[in-house]
Every structure is written in C-alpha cells, then in structure tokens.
Scaffold this motif. Structure first.
Motif, PDB file in Angstrom:
ATOM      1  N   LEU A  43       0.851  -1.181   0.000  1.00 18.72           N
ATOM      2  CA  LEU A  43       0.000   0.000   0.000  1.00 18.72           C
ATOM      3  C   LEU A  43       0.891   1.237   0.000  1.00 18.72           C
ATOM      4  CD1 LEU A  43      -2.681   1.528   0.296  1.00 18.72           C
ATOM      5  CD2 LEU A  43      -2.490   1.193   2.797  1.00 18.72           C
ATOM      6  N   LEU A  44       0.761   2.055  -1.018  1.00 21.47           N
ATOM      7  CA  LEU A  44       1.542   3.285  -1.135  1.00 21.47           C
ATOM      8  C   LEU A  44       0.741   4.442  -0.558  1.00 21.47           C
ATOM      9  CD1 LEU A  44       3.876   5.045  -2.168  1.00 21.47           C
ATOM     10  CD2 LEU A  44       2.757   5.064  -4.420  1.00 21.47           C
ATOM     11  N   LEU A  45       1.235   4.996   0.540  1.00 23.95           N
ATOM     12  CA  LEU A  45       0.623   6.173   1.151  1.00 23.95           C
ATOM     13  C   LEU A  45       1.492   7.373   0.814  1.00 23.95           C
ATOM     14  CD1 LEU A  45      -0.350   4.744   4.668  1.00 23.95           C
ATOM     15  CD2 LEU A  45      -1.791   4.964   2.631  1.00 23.95           C
ATOM     16  N   ALA A  46       0.975   8.240  -0.020  1.00 23.56           N
ATOM     17  CA  ALA A  46       1.754   9.371  -0.514  1.00 23.56           C
ATOM     18  C   ALA A  46       0.798  10.484  -0.932  1.00 23.56           C
ATOM     19  CB  ALA A  46       2.617   8.940  -1.703  1.00 23.56           C
ATOM     20  N   THR A  47       1.341  11.620  -1.316  1.00 27.07           N
ATOM     21  CA  THR A  47       0.494  12.697  -1.822  1.00 27.07           C
ATOM     22  C   THR A  47      -0.063  12.332  -3.193  1.00 27.07           C
ATOM     23  OG1 THR A  47       2.293  13.855  -2.955  1.00 27.07           O
ATOM     24  CG2 THR A  47       1.931  14.407  -0.627  1.00 27.07           C
ATOM     25  N   SER A  48      -1.144  13.005  -3.569  1.00 26.59           N
ATOM     26  CA  SER A  48      -1.702  12.782  -4.907  1.00 26.59           C
ATOM     27  C   SER A  48      -0.670  13.067  -5.984  1.00 26.59           C
ATOM     28  CB  SER A  48      -2.928  13.685  -5.127  1.00 26.59           C
ATOM     29  OG  SER A  48      -4.030  13.226  -4.391  1.00 26.59           O
ATOM     30  N   ARG A  49       0.177  14.064  -5.740  1.00 26.61           N
ATOM     31  CA  ARG A  49       1.196  14.420  -6.733  1.00 26.61           C
ATOM     32  C   ARG A  49       2.220  13.300  -6.890  1.00 26.61           C
ATOM     33  NH1 ARG A  49       1.623  17.000 -11.386  1.00 26.61           N
ATOM     34  NH2 ARG A  49       3.780  17.604 -11.825  1.00 26.61           N
ATOM     35  N   THR A  50       2.637  12.690  -5.799  1.00 31.29           N
ATOM     36  CA  THR A  50       3.590  11.581  -5.886  1.00 31.29           C
ATOM     37  C   THR A  50       2.988  10.409  -6.649  1.00 31.29           C
ATOM     38  OG1 THR A  50       4.672  12.204  -3.806  1.00 31.29           O
ATOM     39  CG2 THR A  50       4.972   9.943  -4.545  1.00 31.29           C
ATOM     40  N   VAL A  51       1.719  10.117  -6.371  1.00 31.52           N
ATOM     41  CA  VAL A  51       1.044   9.019  -7.069  1.00 31.52           C
ATOM     42  C   VAL A  51       0.905   9.341  -8.555  1.00 31.52           C
ATOM     43  CG1 VAL A  51      -1.104   7.718  -7.263  1.00 31.52           C
ATOM     44  CG2 VAL A  51      -0.197   8.283  -4.997  1.00 31.52           C
ATOM     45  N   ALA A  52       0.510  10.575  -8.859  1.00 32.32           N
ATOM     46  CA  ALA A  52       0.258  10.968 -10.252  1.00 32.32           C
ATOM     47  C   ALA A  52       1.528  10.957 -11.104  1.00 32.32           C
ATOM     48  CB  ALA A  52      -0.379  12.356 -10.301  1.00 32.32           C
ATOM     49  N   THR A  53       2.654  11.280 -10.507  1.00 32.05           N
ATOM     50  CA  THR A  53       3.910  11.326 -11.260  1.00 32.05           C
ATOM     51  C   THR A  53       4.591   9.961 -11.353  1.00 32.05           C
ATOM     52  OG1 THR A  53       5.014  12.087  -9.232  1.00 32.05           O
ATOM     53  CG2 THR A  53       4.405  13.767 -10.850  1.00 32.05           C
ATOM     54  N   ASN A  54       3.991   8.926 -10.717  1.00 31.43           N
ATOM     55  CA  ASN A  54       4.504   7.549 -10.815  1.00 31.43           C
ATOM     56  C   ASN A  54       5.961   7.407 -10.380  1.00 31.43           C
ATOM     57  OD1 ASN A  54       2.142   6.206 -11.874  1.00 31.43           O
ATOM     58  ND2 ASN A  54       2.531   7.261 -13.805  1.00 31.43           N
ATOM     59  N   LEU A  55       6.374   8.199  -9.409  1.00 31.13           N
ATOM     60  CA  LEU A  55       7.765   8.143  -8.969  1.00 31.13           C
ATOM     61  C   LEU A  55       8.154   6.745  -8.507  1.00 31.13           C
ATOM     62  CD1 LEU A  55       8.093  11.506  -6.966  1.00 31.13           C
ATOM     63  CD2 LEU A  55       9.051  10.966  -9.214  1.00 31.13           C
ATOM     64  N   TYR A  56       7.339   6.148  -7.652  1.00 33.71           N
ATOM     65  CA  TYR A  56       7.676   4.822  -7.138  1.00 33.71           C
ATOM     66  C   TYR A  56       7.382   3.719  -8.146  1.00 33.71           C
ATOM     67  CZ  TYR A  56       9.028   6.282  -2.505  1.00 33.71           C
ATOM     68  OH  TYR A  56       9.705   6.847  -1.459  1.00 33.71           O
TER      69      TYR A  56
END
Length: 229
Positions: free
Chosen positions: A126-139
């Motif tokens: 489960l990735l808990l991050a900001t919407s921006r981190t999720v949207a940019t697919n960093l992980y």
C-alpha cells in the motif's frame, strides 16, 4: 570513519515541512553521533502554504517549486556542503533537474526506498503518498521490473490522505488517534499490511516496523552510512 577534519558536510534541502526536516536532522544526529558528530547544514524553503496545498493535491505551481529548490541547492553548495539530501518524496519529480544544477552528490530518495522494498521481497504494498507523488509515478517507475506491486487509495480516500498530510504540515496534529484509524482502514481496504510511507511527513503519525517502510528512515540510514563510511 568521517570526522570533522575531513570536511564532509551534509546539506539538507528541507522545509517540506519544517517538522519533518527537524525530525530528519535529529534522527541523523542521534544515529551518526554514536561514532561522530557530523557537520550538517539546513536550508528550509520559504514556502507559501496555499501553494503548497495546491501542489500536493493538484500539482500546481511546479515552476515556483523548482525555482525555490534550485535556489536552495545552490545555497547549500555555496555553503560548502559535500552532499545534498532532500527528505521529501513529492518534490523528487524535480530530482533529475536539481542533480544537474549542482556538482556534488545528491542521492535520490525514491531509488533508496525502492531498493529497500526490493530487498524485503514484498509483493503487494500500500503506497501512502500525496496525490502528486502518485500521479507522477515516482515509485511505480523506480520499482518497474521488480515483483513489487503498489496499491493506492481510491480517489475519495486519496483526497482524505492529502488533507491529513496538509494538516500535519500546518501543525494541526490534534487527532493522531483518528489519523491512525484512517490509515488502518486504508490497509484493510488494500488487503495488505505491507505499507510504504511514501510521504516523509507520515512518520509523525505512524512508526516504521517490520510491515511499514518509512521513506524518511531509509534516507536517514543511507545518509548516516555515508557519513560514517
């Protein structure tokens, strides 16, 4: 082992948010001071809180953020730092550009954490991050090709998570028990107890454990190892 005489100075590009930067500094000092008292320099970005909230939730003001980060990186380099670390996941979308701005090492937090996840051999996280981190697919990009599969909250829960992070950044942490209950709810919905705190501010709510990887703690350990190597 590094000592004050070898001029190794860690530069922290922080202020995202200030409480987290302070925790990062204190954890770094506590761990490194077992063998040495390291030289550390901090630049805390002078952020507009409204722009910060809009960046986290909707990716607005990227040019503004990038200019602040460039300026901060240059200040740390001019101050004599021999390495820069940035204890914030979301702004690592700017890391490739910042890396070209300075001539000193600037390790990538996302890559460090991805290495930890791979080493643990987790399959569903489960990735808990900001919407921006999720949207940019960093992980997602960093872990591509591995056996790790990320689960993210649904849009409604992601919005609630953004608000929780913004509350932490605004120093409104009055409902820590409620926040923990919400994060537990997200884990139940995701069908996994394996969690990545892909926002360094979340360590103020939930501690790292055998089932929780804290991105900030990963960066602390990496930095301490560099200092003491």
């Amino acid at each position: 082992m590094n000592t004050p005489e070898n001029n190794h100075t860690t530069g922290i590009l922080g202020g995202l948010g200030p409480d987290t930067t302070a925790h990062f500094y204190l954890n770094l000092i506590r761990q490194a001071s077992r063998k040495a008292r390291p030289a550390v320099c901090i630049w805390s970005l002078p952020l507009d809180l409204q722009k910060e909230a809009e960046f986290i939730a909707a990716g607005k003001h990227t040019d503004h953020y990038l200019e602040l980060l460039k300026d901060g990186a240059h200040r740390l380099e001019r101050a004599g730092c021999t390495e820069i670390v940035m204890p914030c996941n979301t702004v690592h979308e700017f890391h490739p550009t910042l890396l070209e701005e300075v001539s000193i090492p600037f390790p990538n937090l996302i890559e460090i954490v991805a290495g930890e996840l791979t080493a643990r051999g987790w399959a569903r996280v489960l990735l808990l991050a900001t919407s921006r981190t999720v949207a940019t697919n960093l992980y997602q990009n960093a872990i591509s090709g591995s056996s790790v599969n990320f689960v993210v909250p649904d849009p409604k829960d992601q919005k609630r998570l953004d608000l929780l992070i913004q509350a932490i950044l605004s120093d409104k942490k009055k409902n820590k028990r409620k926040h923990k209950a919400f994060l537990a709810e997200l884990m139940e919905k995701a069908g996994t107890e394996k969690v990545l705190l892909g926002c360094t501010d979340l360590q103020l709510v939930i501690a790292p454990s055998e089932t929780v990887v804290d991105s900030m703690e990963c960066l602390v350990k990496h930095t301490v190892n560099k200092i003491l190597s």
